[in-house]
Write a protein that holds these residues in place. Structure first.
Motif, mmCIF file in Angstrom:
data_model
loop_
_atom_site.group_PDB
_atom_site.id
_atom_site.type_symbol
_atom_site.label_atom_id
_atom_site.label_comp_id
_atom_site.label_asym_id
_atom_site.label_seq_id
_atom_site.Cartn_x
_atom_site.Cartn_y
_atom_site.Cartn_z
ATOM 1 N N ARG A 272 27.399 31.992 26.644
ATOM 2 C CA ARG A 272 28.198 32.414 27.797
ATOM 3 C C ARG A 272 29.620 31.890 27.582
ATOM 4 O O ARG A 272 29.806 30.719 27.252
ATOM 5 C CB ARG A 272 27.626 31.865 29.092
ATOM 6 N N LEU A 273 30.605 32.742 27.781
ATOM 7 C CA LEU A 273 32.004 32.346 27.590
ATOM 8 C C LEU A 273 32.791 32.543 28.879
ATOM 9 O O LEU A 273 32.740 33.617 29.480
ATOM 10 C CB LEU A 273 32.645 33.190 26.480
ATOM 11 N N LEU A 274 33.523 31.501 29.297
ATOM 12 C CA LEU A 274 34.464 31.641 30.395
ATOM 13 C C LEU A 274 35.849 31.912 29.824
ATOM 14 O O LEU A 274 36.359 31.144 29.013
ATOM 15 C CB LEU A 274 34.512 30.380 31.256
ATOM 16 N N SER A 275 36.438 33.043 30.235
ATOM 17 C CA SER A 275 37.817 33.369 29.897
ATOM 18 C C SER A 275 38.522 33.674 31.208
ATOM 19 O O SER A 275 37.906 34.216 32.128
ATOM 20 C CB SER A 275 37.877 34.605 28.983
ATOM 21 N N ASN A 276 39.813 33.327 31.336
ATOM 22 C CA ASN A 276 40.472 33.735 32.579
ATOM 23 C C ASN A 276 40.581 35.254 32.649
ATOM 24 O O ASN A 276 40.796 35.825 33.704
ATOM 25 C CB ASN A 276 41.827 33.046 32.769
ATOM 26 N N GLY A 277 40.419 35.928 31.503
ATOM 27 C CA GLY A 277 40.298 37.383 31.495
ATOM 28 C C GLY A 277 41.514 38.146 31.006
ATOM 29 O O GLY A 277 41.410 39.319 30.659
ATOM 30 N N TYR A 278 42.678 37.490 30.965
ATOM 31 C CA TYR A 278 43.888 38.254 30.659
ATOM 32 C C TYR A 278 43.873 38.826 29.250
ATOM 33 O O TYR A 278 44.236 39.983 29.041
ATOM 34 C CB TYR A 278 45.155 37.406 30.852
ATOM 35 N N ILE A 279 43.468 38.045 28.267
ATOM 36 C CA ILE A 279 43.576 38.504 26.880
ATOM 37 C C ILE A 279 42.321 39.223 26.385
ATOM 38 O O ILE A 279 42.194 39.523 25.202
ATOM 39 C CB ILE A 279 43.942 37.347 25.929
ATOM 40 N N LEU A 280 41.429 39.557 27.313
ATOM 41 C CA LEU A 280 40.217 40.277 26.917
ATOM 42 C C LEU A 280 40.503 41.705 26.478
ATOM 43 O O LEU A 280 39.637 42.359 25.907
ATOM 44 C CB LEU A 280 39.205 40.296 28.069
ATOM 45 N N GLY A 281 41.701 42.216 26.732
ATOM 46 C CA GLY A 281 42.020 43.570 26.323
ATOM 47 C C GLY A 281 42.605 43.677 24.922
ATOM 48 O O GLY A 281 42.908 44.774 24.459
ATOM 49 N N CYS B 191 29.346 37.439 22.327
ATOM 50 C CA CYS B 191 28.769 36.629 23.401
ATOM 51 C C CYS B 191 27.802 37.446 24.247
ATOM 52 O O CYS B 191 27.994 38.643 24.446
ATOM 53 C CB CYS B 191 29.875 36.061 24.288
ATOM 54 N N ASP B 192 26.793 36.775 24.766
ATOM 55 C CA ASP B 192 25.797 37.437 25.601
ATOM 56 C C ASP B 192 26.280 37.611 27.038
ATOM 57 O O ASP B 192 25.899 38.557 27.715
ATOM 58 C CB ASP B 192 24.499 36.622 25.594
ATOM 59 N N GLU B 193 27.101 36.675 27.489
ATOM 60 C CA GLU B 193 27.658 36.728 28.839
ATOM 61 C C GLU B 193 29.130 36.334 28.785
ATOM 62 O O GLU B 193 29.509 35.424 28.049
ATOM 63 C CB GLU B 193 26.927 35.757 29.784
ATOM 64 N N VAL B 194 29.942 37.020 29.569
ATOM 65 C CA VAL B 194 31.364 36.698 29.664
ATOM 66 C C VAL B 194 31.756 36.628 31.133
ATOM 67 O O VAL B 194 31.383 37.496 31.926
ATOM 68 C CB VAL B 194 32.235 37.751 28.948
ATOM 69 N N ILE B 195 32.492 35.582 31.474
ATOM 70 C CA ILE B 195 33.018 35.440 32.834
ATOM 71 C C ILE B 195 34.519 35.688 32.812
ATOM 72 O O ILE B 195 35.255 35.065 32.044
ATOM 73 C CB ILE B 195 32.753 34.028 33.396
ATOM 74 N N GLY B 196 34.981 36.624 33.660
ATOM 75 C CA GLY B 196 36.403 36.832 33.889
ATOM 76 C C GLY B 196 36.732 36.404 35.307
ATOM 77 O O GLY B 196 35.820 36.225 36.133
ATOM 78 N N GLU B 197 38.014 36.252 35.614
ATOM 79 C CA GLU B 197 38.399 35.702 36.907
ATOM 80 C C GLU B 197 39.425 36.561 37.638
ATOM 81 O O GLU B 197 40.259 37.203 37.013
ATOM 82 C CB GLU B 197 39.009 34.305 36.726
ATOM 83 N N ILE B 198 39.349 36.541 38.955
ATOM 84 C CA ILE B 198 40.385 37.125 39.814
ATOM 85 C C ILE B 198 40.717 36.109 40.909
ATOM 86 O O ILE B 198 39.822 35.586 41.574
ATOM 87 C CB ILE B 198 39.916 38.454 40.456
ATOM 88 N N LYS B 199 41.997 35.864 41.070
ATOM 89 C CA LYS B 199 42.459 34.966 42.121
ATOM 90 C C LYS B 199 43.528 35.679 42.945
ATOM 91 O O LYS B 199 43.239 36.216 43.988
ATOM 92 C CB LYS B 199 42.959 33.655 41.520
ATOM 93 N N ALA B 200 44.762 35.706 42.460
ATOM 94 C CA ALA B 200 45.821 36.428 43.174
ATOM 95 C C ALA B 200 45.551 37.924 43.121
ATOM 96 O O ALA B 200 44.985 38.435 42.158
ATOM 97 C CB ALA B 200 47.174 36.111 42.550
ATOM 98 N N ILE B 201 45.990 38.636 44.183
ATOM 99 C CA ILE B 201 45.707 40.070 44.261
ATOM 100 C C ILE B 201 46.966 40.897 44.497
ATOM 101 O O ILE B 201 46.921 42.121 44.594
ATOM 102 C CB ILE B 201 44.625 40.341 45.338
ATOM 103 N N THR B 202 48.139 40.237 44.570
ATOM 104 C CA THR B 202 49.421 40.945 44.590
ATOM 105 C C THR B 202 50.280 40.400 43.455
ATOM 106 O O THR B 202 50.096 39.240 43.031
ATOM 107 C CB THR B 202 50.181 40.761 45.918
#
Length: 229
Positions: free
Chosen positions: A101-110, A121-132
């Protein structure tokens, strides 16, 4: 001496989980105002070399074998993908027949160079915090040129081709994404992303809880709204 650090083995869904940090100090592409690790003095989104990787890999191998580990969670001080040996770390874990399982903040996943690595990886965690966009720049303080639109797009594009389990971690922050309008925007992101699982969290660190935390009642309302989306 190893450059990795570990949390104590814990049980999750009946599995023995080993949580490992593969960065010697914080390296991240964000500098979030509420980060429990502290400020990002190494704000990077490209891979870096760290010393003593062989010793670190040997120690990780022994940790897996000696503790009958059934899942390794790569949860690092910042963005684990910037360690240029993360490929070797994942390959070692997989060679033991243990899921990753990998935690990434998600930005560079693209980005192509990271997609190839993360797909192992079998599992990946991405994150969302700010929405504007304004809040994204204000509270997450990304590398210059980063935008919220691209951030979301990168995760969406990644998950469209990803064969594993994608988990979206949403952190609710008082005054930034806790209004009904914000929750609807988060729902839109969830619909675009189609994660396999959603985790809704809030500020639990005592340093930030008073100013950025929300009430139990509001948290329950938001959690129900998002988890049912």
């Amino acid at each position: 001496m190893s450059g990795f650090s570990y949390k104590d083995i814990y049980i999750e869904d009946g599995k023995r989980v080993l949580e490992v940090n593969i960065l010697p100090e914080k390296h991240c592409n964000f500098d979030c105002i509420f980060c429990p690790i502290g400020r990002s003095h190494n704000k990077v989104d490209t891979q870096q070399s760290f010393d003593e990787i062989d010793n670190s890999l040997n120690e990780l191998n022994n940790m897996i074998e000696d503790n009958n580990v059934e899942l390794v969670f790569i949860n690092s001080k910042g963005e684990a993908l910037v360690n240029d040996k993360i490929d070797d770390v994942i390959d070692l874990i997989k060679s033991k027949g243990v899921p990753v399982r990998l935690l990434s903040n998600g930005y560079i996943l693209g980005r192509d160079e990271y997609i190839k690595i993360v797909n192992k990886c079998d599992e990946v965690i991405g994150e969302i915090k700010a929405i504007t966009e304004e809040d994204f720049q204000k509270i997450q303080r990304p590398i210059q040129g980063y935008t919220l639109e691209e951030y979301i797009s990168n995760m969406v594009l990644f998950n469209k081709q990803y064969k594993g389990k994608f988990i979206l971690e949403v952190t609710i922050i008082k005054g930034y994404n806790d209004t009904d309008e914000s929750i609807n925007k988060i729902k839109d992101v969830i619909n675009k992303l189609s994660p396999d699982k959603i985790i809704v969290g809030r500020m639990e660190d005592e340093r930030f809880k008073k100013k950025l935390g929300i009430t139990d009642e509001r948290f329950e309302e938001i959690s129900k709204a998002l988890l049912n989306s």
